[in-house]
Write an enzyme that holds these catalytic residues in place. Structure first.
Site, mmCIF file in Angstrom:
data_model
loop_
_atom_site.group_PDB
_atom_site.id
_atom_site.type_symbol
_atom_site.label_atom_id
_atom_site.label_comp_id
_atom_site.label_asym_id
_atom_site.label_seq_id
_atom_site.Cartn_x
_atom_site.Cartn_y
_atom_site.Cartn_z
ATOM 1 N N ARG A 150 -0.514 -2.303 -4.892
ATOM 2 C CA ARG A 150 -1.023 -1.280 -5.820
ATOM 3 C C ARG A 150 -2.113 -0.430 -5.173
ATOM 4 O O ARG A 150 -1.902 0.718 -4.816
ATOM 5 C CB ARG A 150 -1.546 -1.974 -7.098
ATOM 6 C CG ARG A 150 -1.668 -1.057 -8.320
ATOM 7 C CD ARG A 150 -2.879 -0.161 -8.346
ATOM 8 N NE ARG A 150 -4.165 -0.866 -8.297
ATOM 9 C CZ ARG A 150 -5.331 -0.235 -8.192
ATOM 10 N NH1 ARG A 150 -5.376 1.091 -8.099
ATOM 11 N NH2 ARG A 150 -6.448 -0.914 -8.127
ATOM 12 N N ASP A 151 -3.276 -1.004 -4.977
ATOM 13 C CA ASP A 151 -4.422 -0.262 -4.436
ATOM 14 C C ASP A 151 -4.128 0.239 -3.020
ATOM 15 O O ASP A 151 -4.547 1.327 -2.629
ATOM 16 C CB ASP A 151 -5.649 -1.182 -4.442
ATOM 17 C CG ASP A 151 -6.964 -0.431 -4.246
ATOM 18 O OD1 ASP A 151 -6.944 0.809 -4.285
ATOM 19 O OD2 ASP A 151 -7.989 -1.096 -4.053
ATOM 20 N N HIS B 9 -14.796 -7.499 -4.032
ATOM 21 C CA HIS B 9 -13.796 -6.530 -3.563
ATOM 22 C C HIS B 9 -14.522 -5.574 -2.614
ATOM 23 O O HIS B 9 -15.217 -4.666 -3.057
ATOM 24 C CB HIS B 9 -13.213 -5.773 -4.766
ATOM 25 C CG HIS B 9 -12.158 -4.767 -4.414
ATOM 26 N ND1 HIS B 9 -10.919 -4.766 -4.993
ATOM 27 C CD2 HIS B 9 -12.152 -3.730 -3.541
ATOM 28 C CE1 HIS B 9 -10.195 -3.765 -4.496
ATOM 29 N NE2 HIS B 9 -10.934 -3.119 -3.615
ATOM 30 N N HIS C 295 -14.806 -2.971 0.720
ATOM 31 C CA HIS C 295 -14.147 -2.017 1.619
ATOM 32 C C HIS C 295 -14.861 -2.043 2.971
ATOM 33 O O HIS C 295 -16.054 -2.329 3.043
ATOM 34 C CB HIS C 295 -14.172 -0.614 1.008
ATOM 35 C CG HIS C 295 -13.134 -0.421 -0.057
ATOM 36 N ND1 HIS C 295 -12.344 0.694 -0.135
ATOM 37 C CD2 HIS C 295 -12.752 -1.223 -1.075
ATOM 38 C CE1 HIS C 295 -11.514 0.575 -1.162
ATOM 39 N NE2 HIS C 295 -11.753 -0.572 -1.752
ATOM 40 N N CYS D 128 -10.084 4.984 2.229
ATOM 41 C CA CYS D 128 -11.176 5.258 1.289
ATOM 42 C C CYS D 128 -11.126 6.752 0.994
ATOM 43 O O CYS D 128 -11.471 7.555 1.859
ATOM 44 C CB CYS D 128 -12.521 4.867 1.905
ATOM 45 S SG CYS D 128 -13.889 5.136 0.782
ATOM 46 N N ASN E 118 -9.732 -0.858 2.044
ATOM 47 C CA ASN E 118 -9.766 -2.288 1.734
ATOM 48 C C ASN E 118 -9.838 -3.151 2.988
ATOM 49 O O ASN E 118 -9.197 -2.865 3.984
ATOM 50 C CB ASN E 118 -8.488 -2.670 0.982
ATOM 51 C CG ASN E 118 -8.409 -2.028 -0.380
ATOM 52 O OD1 ASN E 118 -9.292 -2.207 -1.200
ATOM 53 N ND2 ASN E 118 -7.348 -1.279 -0.631
#
Length: 303
Positions: free
Chosen positions: A16-17, A208, A210, A241, A250
């Site tokens: 997804r992300d 979470h 990055h 990003c 990520n």
């Protein structure tokens, strides 16, 4: 310092992300295969897709095809992002185990992204959360910009506590402390987590991070020191990003697994199978993996 956990549960957000900002359409079959490979490698939570307007996120327009094409494995949790009640109503037909709602710890980010204040954004999610809980579906809240914002700069821990309190108030069961633009460093990340712990127990908080500034693994260790044992990451480091031109997004799942296994922490993940999965999806996208660990291990194999 709390004892570092002996096991960690990873949520892979790659499908997804990781894929949502890809410019070229990724076929539904490829997305399904990615989820299958991730669960075969031992991942027990996968963020599969989102139910947003195809006008805004065309890459996720095949959400129904992807969810209905999955061969579900017992013990694996499949989550989806739902931005509103309309999205939830579409999602519920595909039987997700968990829905994800989102909010920012930055007023400027909230206004720029969804044209409303933080408080208004959470109010909008209240009926979604209520409907999910009534249907027996778990609810996770993604809290973005918890240490830094592309518009406001540094975010005070008090803002994170405020957002966590609002999420708790509408019935969100667990939350992600996300360093959306990857500017966080260990002490700042710990402050954001500690602010969240004013409203949620440690079992309901995930990290979470990055890797925009190369801090994601340091921040993972900082979270582990507080006892956090849930983390999100993305296979092959999928997902840039969008707020930092050309920046990585990520943290790669392979890199997190290597760190955890090196510390003697159990993840249930087969690192070699995960590296293969990352290499495979990177090949589908026509570029090398962004995982440092995968690159090193693939080079070692080739040698």
């Amino acid at each position: 310092m709390t004892a570092i956990p002996s096991r960690v549960r990873l949520i892979d957000v790659g499908p997804r992300d990781g894929l949502q900002n890809e410019k070229q359409p990724v076929p539904a079959g490829t997305k399904i295969e990615l989820v299958h490979r991730l669960q075969a490698a031992g991942l027990r939570e996968v963020e599969v897709t989102s139910y947003v307007s195809p006008k805004w996120v065309p890459q996720m327009a095949d959400n129904h095809d992807v969810m209905s094409g999955l061969q579900r494995q017992a013990g694996v949790r499949y989550s989806v992002l739902t931005p509103n009640l309309k999205g939830f109503e579409a999602a519920v037909l595909d039987r997700p185990d968990e829905i994800v709602v989102f909010g920012a710890a930055s007023e400027a980010f909230s206004q720029k992204n969804i044209n409303c204040s933080i408080a208004e954004s959470i109010e909008r999610f209240a009926p979604v959360v209520e409907a999910a809980r009534a249907a027996g579906i778990a609810v996770r809240g993604a809290m973005s910009c918890t240490v830094g914002c592309p518009y406001e700069g540094e975010i005070a821990p008090g803002r994170v506590a405020y957002l966590a309190g609002l999420m708790k108030g509408i019935g969100v069961q667990r939350v992600d402390v996300a360093d959306t633009i990857g500017v966080g460093t260990p002490r700042k990340v710990q402050a954001a987590i500690e602010a969240t712990l004013q409203h949620y127990g440690i079992d309901a908080v995930s990290g979470h991070f990055h890797d925009t500034y190369g801090q994601a693994l340091s921040n993972t260790l900082a979270a582990l020191e507080l006892g956090v044992w849930n983390f999100q990451s993305s296979v092959a480091g999928l997902g840039g990003c969008p707020y930092a031109k050309g920046a990585t997004g990520n943290v790669a799942t392979e890199d997190v697994v290597y760190l955890l296994h090196g510390m003697g922490i159990d993840t249930g993940v087969d690192l070699d199978a995960l590296v293969d999965t990352g290499a495979w999806i990177s090949e589908q996208l026509g570029r090398p993996t962004s995982s440092r660990v995968a690159r090193a291990l693939l080079a070692k194999r080739a040698g």
